[in-house]
Design a protein around this motif. Structure first.
Motif, PDB file in Angstrom:
ATOM      1  N   TYR A  98       0.848  -1.204   0.000  1.00 41.51           N
ATOM      2  CA  TYR A  98       0.000   0.000   0.000  1.00 41.51           C
ATOM      3  C   TYR A  98       0.877   1.245   0.000  1.00 41.51           C
ATOM      4  CZ  TYR A  98      -3.036   3.694   1.683  1.00 41.51           C
ATOM      5  OH  TYR A  98      -3.709   4.883   1.823  1.00 41.51           O
ATOM      6  N   GLN A  99       0.630   2.125  -0.955  1.00 32.78           N
ATOM      7  CA  GLN A  99       1.372   3.382  -1.042  1.00 32.78           C
ATOM      8  C   GLN A  99       0.384   4.536  -0.906  1.00 32.78           C
ATOM      9  OE1 GLN A  99       3.492   4.007  -4.686  1.00 32.78           O
ATOM     10  NE2 GLN A  99       4.569   5.803  -3.953  1.00 32.78           N
ATOM     11  N   PRO A 100       0.458   5.301   0.175  1.00 35.84           N
ATOM     12  CA  PRO A 100      -0.500   6.390   0.361  1.00 35.84           C
ATOM     13  C   PRO A 100      -0.366   7.436  -0.729  1.00 35.84           C
ATOM     14  CG  PRO A 100       1.320   6.568   1.921  1.00 35.84           C
ATOM     15  CD  PRO A 100       1.476   5.255   1.231  1.00 35.84           C
ATOM     16  N   VAL A 101      -1.502   8.040  -1.088  1.00 37.43           N
ATOM     17  CA  VAL A 101      -1.511   9.095  -2.100  1.00 37.43           C
ATOM     18  C   VAL A 101      -0.842  10.332  -1.527  1.00 37.43           C
ATOM     19  CG1 VAL A 101      -2.975  10.578  -3.524  1.00 37.43           C
ATOM     20  CG2 VAL A 101      -3.599   8.185  -3.160  1.00 37.43           C
ATOM     21  N   ARG A 102       0.122  10.888  -2.276  1.00 38.22           N
ATOM     22  CA  ARG A 102       0.877  12.044  -1.794  1.00 38.22           C
ATOM     23  C   ARG A 102       0.117  13.339  -1.962  1.00 38.22           C
ATOM     24  NH1 ARG A 102       6.766  11.879  -4.304  1.00 38.22           N
ATOM     25  NH2 ARG A 102       6.981  13.599  -2.811  1.00 38.22           N
ATOM     26  N   GLY A 103      -0.818  13.381  -2.908  1.00 40.82           N
ATOM     27  CA  GLY A 103      -1.577  14.592  -3.155  1.00 40.82           C
ATOM     28  C   GLY A 103      -2.397  14.463  -4.413  1.00 40.82           C
ATOM     29  N   ASP A 104      -3.402  15.332  -4.527  1.00 41.35           N
ATOM     30  CA  ASP A 104      -4.307  15.335  -5.680  1.00 41.35           C
ATOM     31  C   ASP A 104      -3.900  16.492  -6.593  1.00 41.35           C
ATOM     32  OD1 ASP A 104      -6.364  15.279  -7.476  1.00 41.35           O
ATOM     33  OD2 ASP A 104      -7.925  15.910  -6.070  1.00 41.35           O
ATOM     34  N   ILE A 105      -3.458  16.166  -7.824  1.00 42.16           N
ATOM     35  CA  ILE A 105      -2.940  17.179  -8.736  1.00 42.16           C
ATOM     36  C   ILE A 105      -3.812  17.245  -9.979  1.00 42.16           C
ATOM     37  CG2 ILE A 105      -0.971  17.950 -10.109  1.00 42.16           C
ATOM     38  CD1 ILE A 105       0.844  16.517  -8.183  1.00 42.16           C
ATOM     39  N   LEU A 106      -4.251  18.464 -10.298  1.00 38.82           N
ATOM     40  CA  LEU A 106      -5.012  18.723 -11.517  1.00 38.82           C
ATOM     41  C   LEU A 106      -4.036  19.234 -12.576  1.00 38.82           C
ATOM     42  CD1 LEU A 106      -7.783  18.927 -12.934  1.00 38.82           C
ATOM     43  CD2 LEU A 106      -7.975  21.251 -11.991  1.00 38.82           C
ATOM     44  N   VAL A 107      -3.903  18.483 -13.675  1.00 39.46           N
ATOM     45  CA  VAL A 107      -2.988  18.851 -14.761  1.00 39.46           C
ATOM     46  C   VAL A 107      -3.812  19.348 -15.936  1.00 39.46           C
ATOM     47  CG1 VAL A 107      -1.135  18.069 -16.292  1.00 39.46           C
ATOM     48  CG2 VAL A 107      -1.350  17.103 -13.985  1.00 39.46           C
ATOM     49  N   VAL A 108      -3.498  20.555 -16.415  1.00 41.23           N
ATOM     50  CA  VAL A 108      -4.271  21.188 -17.483  1.00 41.23           C
ATOM     51  C   VAL A 108      -3.324  21.517 -18.634  1.00 41.23           C
ATOM     52  CG1 VAL A 108      -5.944  22.989 -18.035  1.00 41.23           C
ATOM     53  CG2 VAL A 108      -5.657  22.257 -15.650  1.00 41.23           C
ATOM     54  N   ASP A 109      -3.500  20.829 -19.761  1.00 40.55           N
ATOM     55  CA  ASP A 109      -2.646  21.071 -20.931  1.00 40.55           C
ATOM     56  C   ASP A 109      -3.398  20.584 -22.168  1.00 40.55           C
ATOM     57  OD1 ASP A 109      -0.577  21.162 -22.895  1.00 40.55           O
ATOM     58  OD2 ASP A 109       0.918  20.967 -21.289  1.00 40.55           O
ATOM     59  N   ASP A 110      -3.453  21.411 -23.218  1.00 39.37           N
ATOM     60  CA  ASP A 110      -4.184  21.029 -24.425  1.00 39.37           C
ATOM     61  C   ASP A 110      -3.348  20.166 -25.363  1.00 39.37           C
ATOM     62  OD1 ASP A 110      -2.498  23.164 -25.015  1.00 39.37           O
ATOM     63  OD2 ASP A 110      -3.726  23.803 -26.710  1.00 39.37           O
ATOM     64  N   THR A 111      -2.067  19.970 -25.017  1.00 36.34           N
ATOM     65  CA  THR A 111      -1.211  19.092 -25.821  1.00 36.34           C
ATOM     66  C   THR A 111      -1.227  17.703 -25.201  1.00 36.34           C
ATOM     67  OG1 THR A 111       0.223  20.964 -26.388  1.00 36.34           O
ATOM     68  CG2 THR A 111       1.102  18.750 -26.747  1.00 36.34           C
ATOM     69  N   LEU A 112      -1.783  16.729 -25.938  1.00 37.30           N
ATOM     70  CA  LEU A 112      -2.014  15.407 -25.365  1.00 37.30           C
ATOM     71  C   LEU A 112      -0.723  14.710 -24.980  1.00 37.30           C
ATOM     72  CD1 LEU A 112      -4.918  14.102 -27.646  1.00 37.30           C
ATOM     73  CD2 LEU A 112      -5.044  15.100 -25.356  1.00 37.30           C
ATOM     74  N   VAL A 113       0.338  14.921 -25.749  1.00 37.01           N
ATOM     75  CA  VAL A 113       1.607  14.274 -25.423  1.00 37.01           C
ATOM     76  C   VAL A 113       2.132  14.778 -24.080  1.00 37.01           C
ATOM     77  CG1 VAL A 113       4.013  13.983 -26.126  1.00 37.01           C
ATOM     78  CG2 VAL A 113       2.203  13.893 -27.845  1.00 37.01           C
ATOM     79  N   ASN A 114       2.110  16.093 -23.911  1.00 32.74           N
ATOM     80  CA  ASN A 114       2.542  16.655 -22.623  1.00 32.74           C
ATOM     81  C   ASN A 114       1.675  16.152 -21.477  1.00 32.74           C
ATOM     82  OD1 ASN A 114       4.555  18.108 -23.882  1.00 32.74           O
ATOM     83  ND2 ASN A 114       3.350  19.997 -24.011  1.00 32.74           N
ATOM     84  N   LEU A 115       0.377  16.090 -21.733  1.00 30.49           N
ATOM     85  CA  LEU A 115      -0.565  15.669 -20.698  1.00 30.49           C
ATOM     86  C   LEU A 115      -0.275  14.235 -20.273  1.00 30.49           C
ATOM     87  CD1 LEU A 115      -3.017  16.907 -19.217  1.00 30.49           C
ATOM     88  CD2 LEU A 115      -4.487  15.780 -20.893  1.00 30.49           C
TER      89      LEU A 115
END
Length: 363
Positions: free
Chosen positions: A6-23
């Motif tokens: 079990y690995q606890p979640v370190r944090g909830d991150i919202l990633v916003v990028d219109d380039t699918l490769v970067n995303l």
């Protein structure tokens, strides 16, 4: 069968990028470090995702069609649920003005594409940790405020109880750790009131019936004295004692006590003894000097001492049912225009001899 670690979640991150490769790269990289990642490709999607559940951090591309990252950040900062969420801007532009604009709209950091993996992870970890610490501090602040409010409420209840037992000025003195010695009051007015035929009623009926009667009567008396500048000294059995001009001086103490006395007569109207007979009271009033102070250390009481108190008691015992009898000293202090005064004449007081007294009625 092996168990998954079990690995606890370190944090909830919202990633916003219109380039699918970067995303995809950012999502895989952050997920591998134990973060929960929510990838979206536009500003409106980012705002909707943040409104559904505030993230711990937003990685936000600046140049997106329809809504720029600057506009997204401004709207996040305008909402109470997301205004404290840290925003790291990402952009291929490395111009100083772009960075200034990012910080002006509320960003906490600025990463230039193509980003260095270790550098980005270090910045993400720093701001996620700061956000967690910020939440802990906010929780601690709310807990402290709640504890302070509970303490203030407890203090208010404690003060109310203390002030119901002692005059406020006396109670404050005792709470400060100072002793209250007996003080001389040159002029006060004391009232005694008791129930006519109380002894017979108490002997002929159960203690519970008598207790309930006194409870109803004293509740009425306690309510009406709140409207007058007088102080309740004590109740002993059916005897109810109040005083005016103590502990706070009042030049109209005699009038205040007479007003209370007449209100007490009206307060018993309609009440009955356990026998069914109408409840009647006798009231006696006297004015003069007293010594007053707190006696005892357990359940301390504010008490009055002196001949003035004794004569007030005699005024009550020699009064007549549903009458207020006052002494000559009280008669000299009241405003005669406010009352109907009837001279009773000489009355024999136990241990005092004859004394001129008066009946007071409402004009």
């Amino acid at each position: 069968m092996s168990e998954k670690s079990y690995q606890p979640v370190r944090g909830d991150i919202l990633v916003v990028d219109d380039t699918l490769v970067n995303l995809r790269i950012l999502t895989e990289m952050l997920a591998a470090q134990g973060y929960k990642v929510r990838p979206v490709t536009s500003g409106p999607q980012a705002l909707q995702a943040a409104a559904a559940a505030a993230p711990d951090l937003v990685l936000l591309d600046i140049n997106m069609p329809g809504m720029t990252g600057y506009e997204v950040c401004q709207q996040l900062k305008a909402q109470s649920d997301t205004r404290d969420v840290p925003v790291i801007f990402m952009s291929a532009r490395d111009e100083v003005l772009d960075k200034i604009r990012a910080f002006e709209v509320g960003g906490v950091d600025y990463v230039t594409k193509p980003f260095h993996l270790e550098e980005l992870l270090a910045r993400v970890a720093t701001h996620v940790s700061l956000r967690a610490l910020q939440r802990q501090l906010e929780d601690a602040r709310l807990l402290a405020e709640s504890a302070a409010a509970a303490l203030a409420d407890e203090k208010r209840r404690s003060d109310d109880l203390l002030y119901s037992m002692l005059p406020q000025s006396v109670a404050n003195t005792l709470r400060e750790g100072r002793s209250v010695v007996g003080d001389h009051y040159p002029q006060v007015t004391v009232l005694f009131c008791d129930i006519v035929d109380y002894t017979r009623a108490a002997s002929d009926h159960s203690p519970l019936e008598v207790f309930e009667l006194l409870g109803r009567l004293y509740t009425r008396f306690d309510a009406l004295i709140e409207r007058h500048p007088v102080y309740k000294i004590e109740t002993v059995g059916d005897c109810y004692v109040i005083a005016g001009g103590v502990p706070d001086p009042n030049p109209r103490h005699a009038d205040a006590i007479c007003d209370v006395a007449l209100d007490m007569l009206e307060a018993v109207e309609g009440m009955a003894l356990p026998t069914g007979a109408p409840l009647q009271i006798r009231i006696g009033v006297n004015s003069g000097p007293v010594v007053a102070g707190v006696v005892g250390t357990k359940m301390p009481r504010f008490c009055l001492y002196g001949d003035t108190v004794n004569i007030a008691s005699r005024m009550e015992t020699t009064s007549q049912p549903m009458h207020v009898q006052i002494s000559q000293s009280t008669h000299a202090l009241i405003d005669p225009s406010r009352y109907q005064i009837e001279e009773r004449g000489e009355v024999a007081l136990k241990g005092r001899g004859n004394m001129r007294t008066y009946f007071v009625r409402r004009r």
